[in-house]
Motif scaffolding. Structure first.
Motif, short mmCIF file in Angstrom:
data_model
loop_
_atom_site.label_atom_id
_atom_site.label_comp_id
_atom_site.label_asym_id
_atom_site.label_seq_id
_atom_site.Cartn_x
_atom_site.Cartn_y
_atom_site.Cartn_z
N ASP A 81 0.89 -1.20 -0.09
CA ASP A 81 0.09 -0.12 -0.01
C ASP A 81 0.96 1.20 -0.12
O ASP A 81 1.70 1.69 0.85
N ARG A 82 0.78 2.18 -1.01
CA ARG A 82 1.62 3.21 -1.34
C ARG A 82 1.51 4.22 0.01
O ARG A 82 2.67 4.72 0.16
N SER A 83 0.53 4.40 0.32
CA SER A 83 0.27 5.53 1.53
C SER A 83 0.74 4.80 2.79
O SER A 83 1.56 5.70 3.52
N GLU A 84 0.79 3.70 3.13
CA GLU A 84 1.49 3.03 4.20
C GLU A 84 2.89 2.89 4.14
O GLU A 84 3.59 3.37 4.99
N LEU A 85 3.45 2.87 2.83
CA LEU A 85 4.88 2.68 2.32
C LEU A 85 5.21 4.07 2.72
O LEU A 85 6.36 4.10 3.19
N GLN A 86 4.68 4.97 2.33
CA GLN A 86 5.08 6.40 2.50
C GLN A 86 5.10 7.11 3.99
O GLN A 86 6.14 7.53 4.10
N ALA A 87 4.29 6.50 4.56
CA ALA A 87 4.21 6.75 6.15
C ALA A 87 5.52 6.23 6.70
O ALA A 87 6.08 6.89 7.53
N LEU A 88 5.61 4.88 6.51
CA LEU A 88 6.77 4.19 7.05
C LEU A 88 8.12 4.62 6.67
O LEU A 88 9.02 4.76 7.36
N ALA A 89 8.18 4.95 5.19
CA ALA A 89 9.58 5.76 4.91
C ALA A 89 9.92 6.99 5.74
O ALA A 89 10.92 7.22 6.01
N GLU A 90 8.65 7.68 5.96
CA GLU A 90 8.90 8.97 6.67
C GLU A 90 9.50 8.76 7.96
O GLU A 90 9.98 9.55 8.43
N GLU A 91 8.84 7.77 8.73
CA GLU A 91 8.95 7.38 10.07
C GLU A 91 10.47 7.04 9.99
O GLU A 91 11.11 7.45 11.01
N ILE A 92 10.87 6.17 9.25
CA ILE A 92 12.38 5.59 9.31
C ILE A 92 13.31 6.70 8.89
O ILE A 92 14.20 6.98 9.62
N ASN A 93 12.91 7.63 8.21
CA ASN A 93 13.74 8.66 7.55
C ASN A 93 14.07 9.76 8.87
O ASN A 93 15.15 10.28 8.95
N HIS A 94 12.98 9.88 9.56
CA HIS A 94 12.82 10.85 10.66
C HIS A 94 13.98 10.06 11.89
O HIS A 94 14.64 10.95 12.63
N LYS A 95 13.82 8.86 12.07
CA LYS A 95 14.73 8.09 13.05
C LYS A 95 16.13 8.08 12.49
O LYS A 95 16.90 8.53 13.35
N ILE A 96 16.28 8.03 11.14
CA ILE A 96 17.71 8.07 10.76
C ILE A 96 18.26 9.45 10.85
O ILE A 96 19.34 9.74 11.41
N THR A 97 17.36 10.45 10.55
CA THR A 97 18.06 11.93 11.10
C THR A 97 18.07 12.26 12.23
O THR A 97 19.23 12.75 12.69
#
Length: 467
Positions: free
Chosen positions: A192-208
């Protein structure tokens, strides 16, 4: 790297103490120790249970006693390296330790290379690469904060954070790969692209967030850089000596005495500060002094905190120049020689600690006497405040390694491409490729994806022998 099957030996403690410990590791460690060790109870170490301690003597090749010792026995995989290991506690005489090490080389051991014990622990799966690096940081820790950070990493808190991120990324990648397997059915969409985007943003925030912690970690590990700048003869070297509690810099009434940068560290409230005494800023025809002044401006750029030392009111142009050169830094305005300052000079306008345009807090400058030490304690507290180091607990994950930091930045770049691709509606195969790059970058930190011998050599070459 030499053959890992070989048994290695090394002194694990500094020579010259009351006790010296020699460590062996390898398949034949217990057998080779047994060859030169005679137990007081007459039993062989080959029969010894793990985690047991044995008293006896180390013998030379003629059967003469070298020393009375205690031998600790560890059996694979339950040892630091994951191999059979022994530790021999001898008396701390350099001669005794050399003789015992020589006996071990006679019976088939070789001297360990720097970091080889920890390297074997990593290769045998006893720890990941970030934990292995934490061993060196723990040994090198110089204050409470660096000790806590190294201990946190050694216990795997950083590794666990990365493991959780990689787990989520693997799930995302697997779903995209599954879509590719059914590419003939364009209507199928497993991820699911919306779930995928939310997960990518969450992981990107953690990495940052992890990457941003590097500034704090590096400051605690290397010391908060503080440049002491000002005109000639305002007392910069006297202040450095006062802060370090030793005569590090030459003090003289002659202008231009300090022509090069002098650096040293000291602890204030558990934080390591790296003080930099610089050449006095003035116009001069002296070539050597001008080189020193140029280095002063370079060190101002590198420092997190700048102490602007004065013994008279600066002009408006000097204030503006100092603001311009120190944007985004903490600038402490300090008047020295307070015992000689006239009252009208104490009326200097309030000056902000930070010259950044976003700073709204404005505080009065400090007045000290570097010569007598008066009010220097207030300056030390101002430095602690300016350093702005958060309280570190053992559970906090703080990045201290430049290698980890760079890998996180690369992972962040790859994840940013993932988010950009999703916004543009790109195909799953392109998104999956960038996700794989993120996985590789995170895996490089813990060693899950590392195959480069050069990388491993670079990590372990700075370890001490015996660890």
């Amino acid at each position: 790297m030499k053959n890992q099957e070989e048994c290695i030996c090394a002194l694990a403690t500094p020579a010259g103490g009351a006790i010296g410990i020699i460590r062996l590791s390898g398949y034949d460690a217990i057998t080779l120790t047994d060859k030169i060790f005679q137990s007081a109870n007459g039993k062989s170490l080959e029969e010894a249970k793990p985690y047991t301690l044995h008293y006896g003597e180390i013998k030379d090749k003629d059967g003469n006693t070298i020393d009375d010792v205690l031998v600790s026995v560890f059996r694979a995989p339950h040892s630091y390296t994951g191999e059979n290991s022994t530790e021999i506690s001898c008396h701390g005489s350099r001669y005794i330790l050399q003789q015992v090490l020589h006996r071990f080389t006679e019976v088939g051991c070789r001297q360990a290379e720097p970091g080889e014990y920890t390297r074997r622990a990593y290769l045998n799966g006893k720890m990941d690469l970030s934990q292995a690096e934490a061993v060196a940081d723990l040994i090198a820790s110089t204050n409470k904060a660096t000790h806590k950070m190294a201990l946190s990493q050694l216990k795997g808190h950083f590794s666990n954070e990365l493991s959780l991120l990689r787990e989520k990324l693997l799930k995302m990648t697997s779903l995209l790969e599954l879509e590719l397997d059914f590419s003939d059915h364009e209507e199928l969409e497993f991820a699911d692209r919306s779930e995928l985007q939310a997960l990518a943003e969450e992981i990107n925030h953690k990495i940052t967030t992890l990457a941003h912690s590097f500034e704090t970690g590096n400051a605690l590990k290397q010391g908060v850089a503080v440049a002491i700048v000002g005109k000639t003869n305002v007392g910069k070297s006297t202040l450095l000596n006062r802060l370090l509690h030793e005569e590090k810099a030459i003090v003289s009434d002659i202008h231009g005495t300090t022509r090069d940068v002098i650096e040293d560290t000291t602890l204030i409230d558990g934080i390591t500060f790296r003080f930099i005494d610089t050449a006095g800023i003035r116009k001069t025809d002296d070539v050597v002094e001008n080189i020193g002044i140029e280095r002063t401006f370079q060190k101002m750029e590198e420092a997190k905190i700048v102490i602007w030392l004065l013994d008279e009111q600066p002009s408006a142009s000097e204030i503006e120049e100092m603001k311009l050169k120190n944007q985004g830094k903490k600038l402490l305005v300090v008047f020295n020689k307070m015992d000689k300052l006239e009252n009208d000079k104490l009326a200097f306008d309030k000056f902000t600690h930070s010259c950044g345009s976003d700073s709204s807090e404005s505080e009065a400058p400090l007045f000290i006497s570097a010569r007598t030490g008066e009010n220097v304690s207030s300056l030390e507290q101002a430095l602690v405040k300016a350093a702005d180091i958060p309280e570190i607990t053992e559970n906090d994950v703080i990045i201290t390694s430049a290698r980890h930091y760079e890998a996180l930045l690369r992972a962040h770049d790859s994840l940013s491409r993932v988010l950009e691709s999703m916004e543009m509606g790109m195909s799953g195969d392109i998104i999956a490729e960038d996700l794989k790059m993120v996985l590789e970058e995170l895996g490089e930190i813990t060693g899950g994806q590392i195959s480069s011998q050069e990388t491993l050599n670079n990590i372990f070459k700075h370890f001490c022998i015996g660890k």
